[in-house]
Design a protein around this motif. Structure first.
Motif, PDB file in Angstrom:
ATOM      1  N   GLY A 113      33.575  17.047 -42.254  1.00 61.48           N
ATOM      2  CA  GLY A 113      33.911  18.237 -43.027  1.00 61.48           C
ATOM      3  C   GLY A 113      34.096  17.970 -44.506  1.00 61.48           C
ATOM      4  N   VAL A 114      34.623  16.798 -44.844  1.00 59.61           N
ATOM      5  CA  VAL A 114      34.802  16.438 -46.251  1.00 59.61           C
ATOM      6  C   VAL A 114      33.444  16.198 -46.905  1.00 59.61           C
ATOM      7  CG1 VAL A 114      35.726  14.701 -47.832  1.00 59.61           C
ATOM      8  CG2 VAL A 114      37.111  15.490 -45.908  1.00 59.61           C
ATOM      9  N   LYS A 115      32.539  15.564 -46.168  1.00 56.54           N
ATOM     10  CA  LYS A 115      31.191  15.319 -46.688  1.00 56.54           C
ATOM     11  C   LYS A 115      30.467  16.634 -46.976  1.00 56.54           C
ATOM     12  CE  LYS A 115      30.546  10.942 -44.194  1.00 56.54           C
ATOM     13  NZ  LYS A 115      29.770  10.237 -43.143  1.00 56.54           N
ATOM     14  N   GLU A 116      30.845  17.684 -46.230  1.00 57.24           N
ATOM     15  CA  GLU A 116      30.208  18.991 -46.405  1.00 57.24           C
ATOM     16  C   GLU A 116      30.933  19.862 -47.427  1.00 57.24           C
ATOM     17  OE1 GLU A 116      30.165  20.528 -42.460  1.00 57.24           O
ATOM     18  OE2 GLU A 116      28.457  19.298 -41.809  1.00 57.24           O
ATOM     19  N   GLY A 117      31.904  19.289 -48.106  1.00 55.36           N
ATOM     20  CA  GLY A 117      32.585  20.023 -49.171  1.00 55.36           C
ATOM     21  C   GLY A 117      33.996  20.468 -48.869  1.00 55.36           C
ATOM     22  N   SER A 145      36.818  10.769 -38.664  1.00 58.82           N
ATOM     23  CA  SER A 145      35.400  10.792 -39.025  1.00 58.82           C
ATOM     24  C   SER A 145      34.617  11.940 -38.387  1.00 58.82           C
ATOM     25  CB  SER A 145      34.741   9.451 -38.677  1.00 58.82           C
ATOM     26  OG  SER A 145      34.908   9.153 -37.305  1.00 58.82           O
ATOM     27  N   GLU A 146      35.040  12.423 -37.216  1.00 61.85           N
ATOM     28  CA  GLU A 146      34.299  13.488 -36.535  1.00 61.85           C
ATOM     29  C   GLU A 146      34.892  14.877 -36.777  1.00 61.85           C
ATOM     30  OE1 GLU A 146      33.834  12.615 -32.423  1.00 61.85           O
ATOM     31  OE2 GLU A 146      32.930  10.641 -32.756  1.00 61.85           O
ATOM     32  N   LEU A 147      35.844  14.964 -37.674  1.00 63.40           N
ATOM     33  CA  LEU A 147      36.520  16.241 -37.927  1.00 63.40           C
ATOM     34  C   LEU A 147      35.675  17.132 -38.836  1.00 63.40           C
ATOM     35  CD1 LEU A 147      39.256  17.179 -36.838  1.00 63.40           C
ATOM     36  CD2 LEU A 147      40.275  16.555 -39.031  1.00 63.40           C
ATOM     37  N   ASN A 148      35.400  18.357 -38.376  1.00 62.75           N
ATOM     38  CA  ASN A 148      34.581  19.302 -39.127  1.00 62.75           C
ATOM     39  C   ASN A 148      35.433  20.306 -39.893  1.00 62.75           C
ATOM     40  OD1 ASN A 148      31.737  18.633 -38.187  1.00 62.75           O
ATOM     41  ND2 ASN A 148      32.736  18.983 -36.209  1.00 62.75           N
ATOM     42  N   ILE A 149      34.784  21.056 -40.770  1.00 61.45           N
ATOM     43  CA  ILE A 149      35.471  22.095 -41.533  1.00 61.45           C
ATOM     44  C   ILE A 149      36.088  23.113 -40.571  1.00 61.45           C
ATOM     45  CG2 ILE A 149      35.122  24.069 -43.079  1.00 61.45           C
ATOM     46  CD1 ILE A 149      33.044  22.427 -44.567  1.00 61.45           C
ATOM     47  N   GLY A 150      37.343  23.444 -40.819  1.00 59.44           N
ATOM     48  CA  GLY A 150      38.036  24.413 -39.984  1.00 59.44           C
ATOM     49  C   GLY A 150      38.718  23.814 -38.769  1.00 59.44           C
ATOM     50  N   GLU A 151      38.556  22.512 -38.558  1.00 57.05           N
ATOM     51  CA  GLU A 151      39.154  21.864 -37.391  1.00 57.05           C
ATOM     52  C   GLU A 151      40.456  21.146 -37.762  1.00 57.05           C
ATOM     53  OE1 GLU A 151      35.219  20.904 -34.654  1.00 57.05           O
ATOM     54  OE2 GLU A 151      36.130  19.281 -35.831  1.00 57.05           O
ATOM     55  N   THR A 152      41.320  21.016 -36.753  1.00 53.15           N
ATOM     56  CA  THR A 152      42.594  20.316 -36.923  1.00 53.15           C
ATOM     57  C   THR A 152      42.745  19.258 -35.839  1.00 53.15           C
ATOM     58  OG1 THR A 152      43.715  22.225 -37.931  1.00 53.15           O
ATOM     59  CG2 THR A 152      45.110  20.552 -36.909  1.00 53.15           C
ATOM     60  N   GLU A 168      56.728  13.546 -30.730  1.00 49.72           N
ATOM     61  CA  GLU A 168      56.323  14.933 -30.952  1.00 49.72           C
ATOM     62  C   GLU A 168      55.437  15.459 -29.814  1.00 49.72           C
ATOM     63  OE1 GLU A 168      57.879  13.576 -34.739  1.00 49.72           O
ATOM     64  OE2 GLU A 168      56.432  12.694 -33.366  1.00 49.72           O
ATOM     65  N   GLU A 169      55.326  16.801 -29.737  1.00 45.11           N
ATOM     66  CA  GLU A 169      54.509  17.444 -28.704  1.00 45.11           C
ATOM     67  C   GLU A 169      53.020  17.302 -29.026  1.00 45.11           C
ATOM     68  OE1 GLU A 169      55.707  18.717 -25.960  1.00 45.11           O
ATOM     69  OE2 GLU A 169      57.801  18.381 -26.530  1.00 45.11           O
ATOM     70  N   ASP A 170      52.171  17.575 -28.021  1.00 43.51           N
ATOM     71  CA  ASP A 170      50.723  17.407 -28.177  1.00 43.51           C
ATOM     72  C   ASP A 170      50.117  18.314 -29.243  1.00 43.51           C
ATOM     73  OD1 ASP A 170      50.581  15.408 -26.334  1.00 43.51           O
ATOM     74  OD2 ASP A 170      49.770  16.632 -24.706  1.00 43.51           O
ATOM     75  N   ASP A 171      50.726  19.488 -29.490  1.00 44.81           N
ATOM     76  CA  ASP A 171      50.152  20.420 -30.465  1.00 44.81           C
ATOM     77  C   ASP A 171      50.587  20.115 -31.904  1.00 44.81           C
ATOM     78  OD1 ASP A 171      52.790  21.138 -30.277  1.00 44.81           O
ATOM     79  OD2 ASP A 171      52.425  23.270 -29.920  1.00 44.81           O
ATOM     80  N   TYR A 172      51.246  19.002 -32.100  1.00 48.70           N
ATOM     81  CA  TYR A 172      51.703  18.584 -33.429  1.00 48.70           C
ATOM     82  C   TYR A 172      50.483  18.268 -34.298  1.00 48.70           C
ATOM     83  CZ  TYR A 172      54.785  16.027 -36.724  1.00 48.70           C
ATOM     84  OH  TYR A 172      55.491  15.592 -37.818  1.00 48.70           O
ATOM     85  N   ALA A 173      50.292  19.037 -35.369  1.00 43.25           N
ATOM     86  CA  ALA A 173      49.106  18.898 -36.220  1.00 43.25           C
ATOM     87  C   ALA A 173      49.222  17.695 -37.156  1.00 43.25           C
ATOM     88  CB  ALA A 173      48.905  20.165 -37.035  1.00 43.25           C
ATOM     89  N   LEU A 174      48.168  16.884 -37.184  1.00 46.06           N
ATOM     90  CA  LEU A 174      48.164  15.687 -38.019  1.00 46.06           C
ATOM     91  C   LEU A 174      47.265  15.827 -39.249  1.00 46.06           C
ATOM     92  CD1 LEU A 174      47.952  12.961 -35.215  1.00 46.06           C
ATOM     93  CD2 LEU A 174      50.000  13.789 -36.392  1.00 46.06           C
ATOM     94  N   VAL A 175      46.016  16.241 -39.022  1.00 44.15           N
ATOM     95  CA  VAL A 175      45.050  16.334 -40.119  1.00 44.15           C
ATOM     96  C   VAL A 175      44.193  17.582 -39.940  1.00 44.15           C
ATOM     97  CG1 VAL A 175      43.175  15.182 -41.361  1.00 44.15           C
ATOM     98  CG2 VAL A 175      44.943  13.809 -40.245  1.00 44.15           C
ATOM     99  N   SER A 176      43.914  18.276 -41.045  1.00 50.28           N
ATOM    100  CA  SER A 176      43.042  19.455 -41.017  1.00 50.28           C
ATOM    101  C   SER A 176      41.994  19.334 -42.113  1.00 50.28           C
ATOM    102  CB  SER A 176      43.854  20.741 -41.235  1.00 50.28           C
ATOM    103  OG  SER A 176      44.782  20.946 -40.192  1.00 50.28           O
ATOM    104  N   ILE A 177      40.854  19.996 -41.887  1.00 56.35           N
ATOM    105  CA  ILE A 177      39.812  20.061 -42.913  1.00 56.35           C
ATOM    106  C   ILE A 177      39.665  21.523 -43.323  1.00 56.35           C
ATOM    107  CG2 ILE A 177      37.425  19.581 -43.537  1.00 56.35           C
ATOM    108  CD1 ILE A 177      39.013  17.078 -42.893  1.00 56.35           C
ATOM    109  N   ALA A 178      40.057  21.825 -44.543  1.00 55.19           N
ATOM    110  CA  ALA A 178      39.992  23.197 -45.047  1.00 55.19           C
ATOM    111  C   ALA A 178      38.627  23.462 -45.665  1.00 55.19           C
ATOM    112  CB  ALA A 178      41.087  23.428 -46.085  1.00 55.19           C
ATOM    113  N   ALA A 179      38.143  24.693 -45.490  1.00 55.18           N
ATOM    114  CA  ALA A 179      36.843  25.077 -46.049  1.00 55.18           C
ATOM    115  C   ALA A 179      36.936  25.143 -47.569  1.00 55.18           C
ATOM    116  CB  ALA A 179      36.423  26.433 -45.492  1.00 55.18           C
ATOM    117  N   PRO A 180      35.846  24.819 -48.257  1.00 55.91           N
ATOM    118  CA  PRO A 180      35.863  24.913 -49.725  1.00 55.91           C
ATOM    119  C   PRO A 180      35.992  26.367 -50.152  1.00 55.91           C
ATOM    120  CG  PRO A 180      33.634  24.515 -48.926  1.00 55.91           C
ATOM    121  CD  PRO A 180      34.542  24.355 -47.743  1.00 55.91           C
TER     122      PRO A 180
END
Length: 218
Positions: A113-117, A145-152, A168-180
């Motif tokens: 996702g970062v490579k795509e902006g 490395s496999e995280l796409n735009i809009g994914e967490t 922490e619980e399984d739904d604990y968010a670690l990293v997100s890729i925000a759309a440009p």
């Protein structure tokens, strides 16, 4: 496991704090395993050196009145401008018992996702790990490395790849890729900021003009 020794001195009261800081010491407190809460002080230069050696969660040996105490730094306050450490809290620990510590999460790999902006964000930069003092990690790496735009990436997706007991619980968010952001969104953001600045300036002018009248009323 090698632990660095830190020499301390007894602190009688809070009245000493200002003079201690002026002399290069950090007012602190140590409490916990087989240790009554005790006010101490440590040299700031020595504390910084030790933290660089053992890390934020590293175990150190505190020399308190001739007694050696295994401890970890649990909290500290720092001057936001000068960077001076103003106060520190040390937890005395039992080396054979597990404890819970906050460990930094470090993303590794080049996300698709970062490579795509897109832009990488970390909703939560730390996880709580239950571990013996001798096994406390400096940080925990997660592959993005496999995280796409809009994914967490959530903890549940990588828990089995982490060699530690994370609390922490399984739904604990670690990293997100925000759309440009689009050009329209950026223009709208700039416009909103300009409007807010104009309103603040107008408020300041009104306050300045009204001030003399308020003074006369007094």
């Amino acid at each position: 496991m090698t632990m660095t020794k830190v020499t301390t001195q007894t602190r009688e009261s809070k009245k000493e704090n200002t003079s201690l800081r002026a002399k290069g010491f950090v007012p602190a407190v140590v409490y916990g395993y087989k240790t009554d809460s005790k006010a101490i002080a440590v040299e700031e230069i020595e504390l910084i050196k030790v933290l660089r050696e053992v890390g934020r969660n590293g175990v150190m040996k505190l020399d308190v009145d001739g007694k050696t105490i295994n401890a970890v730094l649990t909290d500290y306050q720092q001057d936001p401008i000068k960077g001076q450490i103003l106060h520190a809290d040390f937890l005395a620990i039992n080396m054979s018992e597990e404890l819970e510590v906050a460990v930094t999460v470090t993303p590794v790999g080049d996300a698709v996702g970062v490579k795509e902006g897109g832009s990488l964000t970390q909703p939560n930069r730390e996880v709580t790990v239950k571990v013996k003092p001798s096994d406390i990690p400096d940080h925990i790496e997660v592959d993005v490395s496999e995280l796409n735009i809009g994914e967490t990436l959530t903890l549940g997706e990588v828990r089995d790849k982490i060699d530690f007991d994370v609390q922490e619980e399984d739904d604990y968010a670690l990293v997100s890729i925000a759309a440009p952001r689009s050009d329209e969104e950026l223009e709208e953001l700039d416009s909103t900021e300009d409007e807010e600045t104009t309103e603040e300036d107008a408020t300041d002018v009104e306050a300045t003009e009204e001030a003399p009248e308020e003074e006369k009323a007094e």
